[in-house]
Design a protein around this motif. Structure first.
Motif, short mmCIF file in Angstrom:
data_model
loop_
_atom_site.label_atom_id
_atom_site.label_comp_id
_atom_site.label_asym_id
_atom_site.label_seq_id
_atom_site.Cartn_x
_atom_site.Cartn_y
_atom_site.Cartn_z
N ILE A 225 75.24 -94.11 31.22
CA ILE A 225 74.90 -92.71 31.48
C ILE A 225 75.65 -91.80 30.51
CG2 ILE A 225 75.02 -90.86 33.20
CD1 ILE A 225 74.53 -93.08 35.31
N LEU A 226 76.89 -92.14 30.19
CA LEU A 226 77.62 -91.39 29.16
C LEU A 226 76.89 -91.50 27.82
CD1 LEU A 226 81.30 -92.37 30.06
CD2 LEU A 226 80.10 -90.26 30.65
N LYS A 227 76.43 -92.70 27.49
CA LYS A 227 75.67 -92.88 26.25
C LYS A 227 74.36 -92.10 26.30
CE LYS A 227 77.49 -97.44 24.98
NZ LYS A 227 77.17 -98.88 24.79
N ALA A 228 73.76 -92.03 27.50
CA ALA A 228 72.51 -91.29 27.66
C ALA A 228 72.70 -89.82 27.32
CB ALA A 228 71.98 -91.44 29.09
N ILE A 239 69.86 -81.20 28.67
CA ILE A 239 70.72 -81.66 29.76
C ILE A 239 70.94 -80.51 30.74
CG2 ILE A 239 73.01 -82.52 30.40
CD1 ILE A 239 73.15 -83.89 27.68
N GLU A 240 70.56 -80.73 31.98
CA GLU A 240 70.76 -79.69 33.00
C GLU A 240 72.18 -79.72 33.57
OE1 GLU A 240 68.49 -78.07 36.99
OE2 GLU A 240 68.76 -80.24 36.75
N THR A 241 72.66 -80.92 33.95
CA THR A 241 74.00 -81.05 34.52
C THR A 241 74.45 -82.50 34.48
OG1 THR A 241 75.39 -80.53 36.45
CG2 THR A 241 73.16 -81.34 36.90
N GLY A 242 75.77 -82.70 34.47
CA GLY A 242 76.36 -84.01 34.37
C GLY A 242 76.71 -84.32 32.93
N PRO A 243 77.27 -85.52 32.69
CA PRO A 243 77.52 -86.61 33.64
C PRO A 243 78.60 -86.24 34.66
CG PRO A 243 77.55 -87.41 31.37
CD PRO A 243 77.62 -85.91 31.32
N HIS A 244 78.41 -86.72 35.87
CA HIS A 244 79.35 -86.45 36.95
C HIS A 244 79.01 -87.38 38.12
CE1 HIS A 244 82.10 -83.89 39.37
NE2 HIS A 244 82.53 -83.52 38.18
N LYS A 245 79.73 -87.21 39.23
CA LYS A 245 79.54 -88.05 40.40
C LYS A 245 79.17 -87.20 41.61
CE LYS A 245 82.02 -91.32 43.40
NZ LYS A 245 83.27 -92.08 43.60
N HIS A 246 78.07 -87.58 42.27
CA HIS A 246 77.68 -86.93 43.52
C HIS A 246 78.66 -87.29 44.63
CE1 HIS A 246 73.91 -85.15 42.38
NE2 HIS A 246 73.35 -86.29 42.03
N ALA A 247 78.86 -86.35 45.55
CA ALA A 247 79.57 -86.69 46.78
C ALA A 247 78.62 -87.46 47.70
CB ALA A 247 80.09 -85.42 47.47
N ILE A 248 77.43 -86.91 47.93
CA ILE A 248 76.43 -87.61 48.73
C ILE A 248 75.97 -88.85 47.96
CG2 ILE A 248 74.11 -87.45 49.72
CD1 ILE A 248 74.59 -84.46 50.10
N GLN A 249 76.09 -89.99 48.60
CA GLN A 249 75.70 -91.31 48.07
C GLN A 249 76.58 -91.80 46.92
OE1 GLN A 249 73.67 -93.16 49.69
NE2 GLN A 249 72.28 -91.81 50.82
N PHE A 253 75.76 -89.54 37.78
CA PHE A 253 74.48 -88.97 37.42
C PHE A 253 74.47 -88.20 36.12
CE2 PHE A 253 76.59 -85.58 39.85
CZ PHE A 253 76.37 -84.48 39.03
N LEU A 254 73.25 -88.06 35.58
CA LEU A 254 72.93 -87.15 34.49
C LEU A 254 71.52 -86.64 34.76
CD1 LEU A 254 73.62 -85.99 31.59
CD2 LEU A 254 72.28 -87.91 30.70
N TYR A 255 71.33 -85.31 34.69
CA TYR A 255 70.01 -84.72 34.90
C TYR A 255 69.52 -84.10 33.60
CZ TYR A 255 70.55 -85.24 39.94
OH TYR A 255 70.71 -85.76 41.21
N VAL A 256 68.28 -84.45 33.23
CA VAL A 256 67.65 -83.91 32.03
C VAL A 256 66.24 -83.46 32.40
CG1 VAL A 256 69.00 -85.45 30.54
CG2 VAL A 256 66.71 -86.15 31.29
N TYR A 257 65.61 -82.69 31.51
CA TYR A 257 64.22 -82.31 31.69
C TYR A 257 63.37 -83.03 30.64
CZ TYR A 257 65.79 -78.21 34.44
OH TYR A 257 66.35 -77.37 35.37
N GLU A 258 62.24 -83.58 31.09
CA GLU A 258 61.30 -84.13 30.12
C GLU A 258 60.43 -82.98 29.60
OE1 GLU A 258 57.79 -84.80 30.46
OE2 GLU A 258 57.65 -83.76 32.36
#
Length: 320
Positions: A225-228, A239-249, A253-258
């Motif tokens: 994910i860091l490489k992503a 890139i919208e947000t991240g890399p980081h770790k969710h509390a829930i679950q 994560f990393l969030y991007v827009y296609e």
């Protein structure tokens, strides 16, 4: 439980078909596995079935049909009877290439889903043949090279109605929830397998039915994910947000827009498993959610406002 074997494949709509297909092949590392009309079929390298994602050219973005595989022919019959009893059934149709008869239905929010059992396993060509016989396809070594589809997160007007439909009709297990101070549920994570979650519903603040928050693909490790994120930088992927770790679950994560505007999550495949048959949902309060993600990163504002298809900016303002 377990009459649904797993989340299978998803149809994603895009107004820029060629650009979206390029994103899924060059950035995510999926392989094209056929076309039909305005749709292109792609697959992740460790998916045993023929299709992982179906990209369909459309006037706007969003999610088309989401497909679930039944655990057996008997399970398919049982599930169809239960769906029909709810009045949410649509009827039978031919499956996508490589798939048998598919029963279409809607969740309470209007998202369209399909349920099937018959599936022809993927057979690789010589150039896609893996070195290890227990692997569906050769590792593509292209872009992020995601392993498989992980989950889908719908936006829903009534999270509880959708949660109850998945639980009571399809046999899903509710694993975690966001419970607001007024007692209402603003987010629900459910699973058909021993993964932490397969299908998520979070509240649509616009009050619009049938929208998508994101779909997620699994990588092997956090390092992937860091490489992503680095690859996104090189390829000009937003890139919208991240890399980081969710509390829930606890998902990394990393969030991007296609290019079509749909939100895509990359998450680590080594996330938590839920093995307890008597698992009780973990509820998160408003105060706990206000603390942000696991290491304190505040949830970005667009996470609560961006969904597909887009709606006018003023829609839902009175509900905030």
């Amino acid at each position: 439980m377990h009459q649904v074997a797993h989340l299978a494949h998803i149809e994603l709509r895009t107004p820029v078909l060629e650009e979206s297909v390029a994103f899924f092949t060059n950035y995510l590392g999926l392989t094209v596995n056929g076309e039909s009309g305005d749709s292109v079929f792609l697959r992740a390298w460790d998916d045993y079935e023929n299709i992982t994602i179906k990209i369909t050219g459309h006037a706007t973005s969003g999610v088309g049909r989401t497909f679930l595989r039944a655990a057996s022919p008997g399970s398919l019959r049982d599930l169809v009877l239960r769906i029909e009893a709810t009045g949410r059934g649509i009827g039978w149709t031919d499956g996508d290439p490589g798939y048998g008869p598919t029963y279409l239905f809607r969740d309470p929010d209007g998202h369209k889903l399909g349920l099937y059992y018959e599936s022809a396993w993927f057979r690789p060509s010589d150039e896609l043949r893996p070195a290890l016989k227990n692997q569906a396809q050769a590792y593509p070594a292209r872009g992020v090279s995601v392993r498989r589809l992980d989950h889908i997160n719908y936006l829903g007007v009534d999270v509880e109605a959708n949660r109850d439909f998945l639980r009571d009709t399809l046999g899903a297990l509710v694993t975690e929830q966001i419970v607001l101070d007024d007692g209402s549920v603003a987010g629900s994570w459910t699973t058909f397998t021993n993964k932490g979650y397969d299908v998520v519903y979070t509240r649509d603040r616009t009050g619009t039915r049938g929208r998508l928050h994101h779909i997620a693909f699994a990588t092997d490790t956090r390092e992937d994910i860091l490489k992503a994120a680095d690859i996104a930088l090189e390829q000009g992927v937003f890139i919208e947000t991240g890399p980081h770790k969710h509390a829930i679950q606890q998902t990394f994560f990393l969030y991007v827009y296609e290019p079509g505007g749909n939100r895509i999550e990359l998450c680590n495949a080594g996330a938590r498993l839920v093995l307890a048959p008597d698992w009780q949902p973990v509820d998160w309060t408003e105060a706990e959610r206000a603390k942000g993600q696991a290491w304190g990163l505040q949830t970005i504002a667009s996470f609560h406002t961006h969904g597909t298809p887009p709606v006018p900016a003023h829609v839902g303002e009175e509900a905030k």
